[in-house]
Write a protein that holds these residues in place. Sequence first.
Motif, mmCIF file in Angstrom:
data_model
loop_
_atom_site.group_PDB
_atom_site.id
_atom_site.type_symbol
_atom_site.label_atom_id
_atom_site.label_comp_id
_atom_site.label_asym_id
_atom_site.label_seq_id
_atom_site.Cartn_x
_atom_site.Cartn_y
_atom_site.Cartn_z
ATOM 1 N N TRP A 1 8.007 -1.746 -3.569
ATOM 2 C CA TRP A 1 7.101 -2.785 -3.108
ATOM 3 C C TRP A 1 7.371 -3.098 -1.640
ATOM 4 C CZ3 TRP A 1 3.030 -4.595 -5.710
ATOM 5 C CH2 TRP A 1 3.022 -4.516 -7.103
ATOM 6 N N VAL A 2 6.308 -3.384 -0.899
ATOM 7 C CA VAL A 2 6.415 -3.994 0.421
ATOM 8 C C VAL A 2 5.529 -5.232 0.361
ATOM 9 C CG1 VAL A 2 6.098 -3.726 2.903
ATOM 10 C CG2 VAL A 2 6.764 -1.748 1.518
ATOM 11 N N GLU A 3 6.120 -6.402 0.656
ATOM 12 C CA GLU A 3 5.419 -7.660 0.428
ATOM 13 C C GLU A 3 5.449 -8.551 1.667
ATOM 14 O OE1 GLU A 3 6.094 -9.204 -3.743
ATOM 15 O OE2 GLU A 3 7.860 -7.916 -3.542
ATOM 16 N N GLY A 4 4.435 -9.414 1.767
ATOM 17 C CA GLY A 4 4.391 -10.393 2.838
ATOM 18 C C GLY A 4 3.174 -10.230 3.728
ATOM 19 N N SER A 5 2.948 -11.224 4.574
ATOM 20 C CA SER A 5 1.752 -11.253 5.411
ATOM 21 C C SER A 5 1.707 -10.112 6.419
ATOM 22 C CB SER A 5 1.670 -12.596 6.150
ATOM 23 O OG SER A 5 2.819 -12.782 6.972
ATOM 24 N N GLU A 6 2.840 -9.521 6.754
ATOM 25 C CA GLU A 6 2.880 -8.424 7.714
ATOM 26 C C GLU A 6 3.067 -7.065 7.046
ATOM 27 O OE1 GLU A 6 5.911 -9.332 10.526
ATOM 28 O OE2 GLU A 6 4.907 -11.135 11.277
ATOM 29 N N ALA A 7 2.966 -7.020 5.725
ATOM 30 C CA ALA A 7 3.254 -5.785 4.993
ATOM 31 C C ALA A 7 2.312 -4.653 5.386
ATOM 32 C CB ALA A 7 3.180 -6.036 3.492
ATOM 33 N N ALA A 8 1.022 -4.956 5.530
ATOM 34 C CA ALA A 8 0.056 -3.907 5.860
ATOM 35 C C ALA A 8 0.372 -3.281 7.211
ATOM 36 C CB ALA A 8 -1.364 -4.470 5.856
ATOM 37 N N GLU A 9 0.698 -4.113 8.204
ATOM 38 C CA GLU A 9 1.024 -3.586 9.530
ATOM 39 C C GLU A 9 2.323 -2.781 9.497
ATOM 40 O OE1 GLU A 9 -0.089 -6.639 8.916
ATOM 41 O OE2 GLU A 9 -2.043 -6.425 9.885
ATOM 42 N N MET A 10 3.280 -3.223 8.695
ATOM 43 C CA MET A 10 4.529 -2.470 8.563
ATOM 44 C C MET A 10 4.261 -1.079 7.995
ATOM 45 S SD MET A 10 6.976 -5.429 6.962
ATOM 46 C CE MET A 10 7.436 -6.905 7.875
ATOM 47 N N LEU A 11 3.465 -1.030 6.938
ATOM 48 C CA LEU A 11 3.137 0.254 6.333
ATOM 49 C C LEU A 11 2.349 1.138 7.292
ATOM 50 C CD1 LEU A 11 2.194 -0.839 2.704
ATOM 51 C CD2 LEU A 11 4.088 0.656 3.359
ATOM 52 N N ARG A 12 1.447 0.512 8.042
ATOM 53 C CA ARG A 12 0.631 1.288 8.984
ATOM 54 C C ARG A 12 1.499 1.994 10.026
ATOM 55 N NH1 ARG A 12 -2.106 4.865 10.419
ATOM 56 N NH2 ARG A 12 -3.846 4.727 11.884
ATOM 57 N N SER A 13 2.643 1.429 10.361
ATOM 58 C CA SER A 13 3.487 2.009 11.400
ATOM 59 C C SER A 13 4.227 3.259 10.942
ATOM 60 C CB SER A 13 4.498 0.973 11.893
ATOM 61 O OG SER A 13 5.477 0.696 10.907
ATOM 62 N N VAL A 14 4.228 3.534 9.637
ATOM 63 C CA VAL A 14 4.953 4.709 9.139
ATOM 64 C C VAL A 14 4.082 5.667 8.339
ATOM 65 C CG1 VAL A 14 7.217 3.611 9.121
ATOM 66 C CG2 VAL A 14 5.759 3.424 7.094
ATOM 67 N N THR A 15 2.842 5.271 8.068
ATOM 68 C CA THR A 15 1.992 6.121 7.240
ATOM 69 C C THR A 15 0.714 6.485 7.984
ATOM 70 O OG1 THR A 15 0.944 6.321 5.057
ATOM 71 C CG2 THR A 15 0.821 4.195 6.118
ATOM 72 N N THR A 16 0.149 7.643 7.654
ATOM 73 C CA THR A 16 -0.975 8.179 8.421
ATOM 74 C C THR A 16 -2.292 7.472 8.162
ATOM 75 O OG1 THR A 16 -1.419 9.837 6.706
ATOM 76 C CG2 THR A 16 0.052 10.476 8.521
ATOM 77 N N PHE B 1 1.143 7.634 -2.560
ATOM 78 C CA PHE B 1 -0.010 6.822 -2.931
ATOM 79 C C PHE B 1 0.355 5.373 -2.683
ATOM 80 C CE2 PHE B 1 -4.187 7.060 -4.731
ATOM 81 C CZ PHE B 1 -4.452 8.409 -4.813
ATOM 82 N N ILE B 2 -0.582 4.642 -2.087
ATOM 83 C CA ILE B 2 -0.346 3.245 -1.732
ATOM 84 C C ILE B 2 -1.368 2.368 -2.449
ATOM 85 C CG2 ILE B 2 -0.243 1.573 0.156
ATOM 86 C CD1 ILE B 2 0.536 3.859 2.010
ATOM 87 N N TYR B 3 -0.884 1.315 -3.107
ATOM 88 C CA TYR B 3 -1.716 0.423 -3.906
ATOM 89 C C TYR B 3 -1.662 -0.983 -3.303
ATOM 90 C CZ TYR B 3 -0.970 4.195 -7.289
ATOM 91 O OH TYR B 3 -0.887 5.426 -7.896
ATOM 92 N N HIS B 4 -2.841 -1.598 -3.103
ATOM 93 C CA HIS B 4 -2.910 -2.935 -2.536
ATOM 94 C C HIS B 4 -3.197 -3.938 -3.647
ATOM 95 C CE1 HIS B 4 -4.880 -5.824 0.633
ATOM 96 N NE2 HIS B 4 -3.760 -6.309 0.126
ATOM 97 N N LEU B 5 -2.235 -4.804 -3.912
ATOM 98 C CA LEU B 5 -2.365 -5.828 -4.945
ATOM 99 C C LEU B 5 -2.526 -7.204 -4.306
ATOM 100 C CD1 LEU B 5 -2.265 -4.904 -7.923
ATOM 101 C CD2 LEU B 5 -0.993 -3.365 -6.423
ATOM 102 N N PRO B 6 -3.116 -8.156 -5.030
ATOM 103 C CA PRO B 6 -3.287 -9.506 -4.471
ATOM 104 C C PRO B 6 -1.957 -10.120 -4.049
ATOM 105 C CG PRO B 6 -4.605 -9.238 -6.456
ATOM 106 C CD PRO B 6 -3.732 -8.021 -6.365
ATOM 107 N N GLY B 7 -2.044 -11.052 -3.105
ATOM 108 C CA GLY B 7 -0.847 -11.753 -2.657
ATOM 109 C C GLY B 7 -0.049 -10.994 -1.621
ATOM 110 N N ALA C 1 13.416 0.672 7.152
ATOM 111 C CA ALA C 1 13.578 0.663 8.602
ATOM 112 C C ALA C 1 12.534 -0.211 9.287
ATOM 113 C CB ALA C 1 13.495 2.090 9.141
ATOM 114 N N VAL C 2 11.340 -0.330 8.683
ATOM 115 C CA VAL C 2 10.288 -1.150 9.303
ATOM 116 C C VAL C 2 10.075 -2.472 8.582
ATOM 117 C CG1 VAL C 2 9.079 0.817 10.272
ATOM 118 C CG2 VAL C 2 8.455 0.019 7.991
ATOM 119 N N ALA C 3 10.425 -2.545 7.302
ATOM 120 C CA ALA C 3 10.128 -3.742 6.511
ATOM 121 C C ALA C 3 11.356 -4.558 6.150
ATOM 122 C CB ALA C 3 9.377 -3.352 5.236
ATOM 123 N N GLY C 4 12.546 -3.987 6.303
ATOM 124 C CA GLY C 4 13.750 -4.725 5.952
ATOM 125 C C GLY C 4 13.733 -5.186 4.506
#
Length: 372
Positions: free
Chosen positions: A68-83, A111-117, A138-141
């Motif tokens: 899991w990667v969670e939090g208001s900045e999670a999408a941007e964190m994932l974007r920095s490491v995934t195509t 595969f990346i899944y976007h869940l509410p919250g 490394a990007v999400a701590g």
Amino acid sequence: MSATGPNGRSRAVLTPLTLRERHLAAGARFAPFAGWEMPLQYEGIVAEHRGVRERVGVFDVSHLARAWVEGSEAAEMLRSVTTFDVTTLPEGKAHYSLYCNETGGIEDDVFIYHLPGDRWLVIHNAANADADFERLRAVAGDAASEVTPETVMLAVQGPAAVGLLCSVLGEGFADLAPRDCAELSWQDAPLLVARTGYTGEDGGECIVPAERAESLWDALFAGGATPAGLGARDSLRLEAALPLHGNEIDAATNPYEAGLGFAVSLDDGAPFIGREALVGAKAQPRTRRLAHLAARGRGVLRAGFDVREPGGEQPVATLTSGGHSPSLRIGIGMAYLPTDLAKVGTMLEVNVRGRALPVEVVRRPFYRKPKG
């Protein structure tokens, strides 16, 4: 003392599946795979393959790493490491993506899944689990957490899979379209389900707490499912022409030559690992393409076999995957061919233990589900 990875799993001892006793009761024959003790087959690979194509089968894919990667900045964190630009992915949707290196080579597909919250689940290949999780950390701590050890993942696949999942999970699954995902309550526990899979068939993938796994397994089999192992999973994905990391894609392969450009977003301009190399790769003419080969004679294609022009002595490519297609009853395989030889209809030869087997370049996938 054996070494352990960041997820705590020992590298020296195979990790048994939570449902090992259920697999044994079903007649599983086990084999080591990426540090796990996995069911290779039960009744037999061909029978299990046909069971999925004709009815519904269940695969225990708990070896796939889940984080899991969670939090208001999670999408941007994932974007920095995934195509793929996951910031455009709506809640309740899933998408295929890639981790690339600085040269644009594919380190893994995910595969990346976007869940509410502001919650995002990432599924990694088992062989790359430790490196992939470290990439997220490394990007999400601490916003990244692995849940592989305490959960079980079951893939339910086949023409009867949707009906079975609707009957077991109820309206929550019935409302899902392909590549949708949702978190439901099942037996008073959270169950994440997605309308995804790796067989070319419809169905879904379920992630449940380990303590609910036996109940879910039993409910699926009471509804008519049969078990399927790693052998059938590989033959099914090959018929569907789906890439396997370590075979069709690796650190020396870029997404465009692999036919995976749909998993790369460049228009948003956001930085991610490998972006500059991929901009250059997209602009350059392809020198090779992943092609799909169907045997036009008796013989089984295998990874590592040489591909040649008819009558030629020097190989022009090597099969990345190959096998017998139980559905089509012919040999099939994939290889990176020079672009002038990768055109549909081109006739080539594969060296099958010293014998030249004629093959034809065909469109993907090899197998298409019957209409109606």
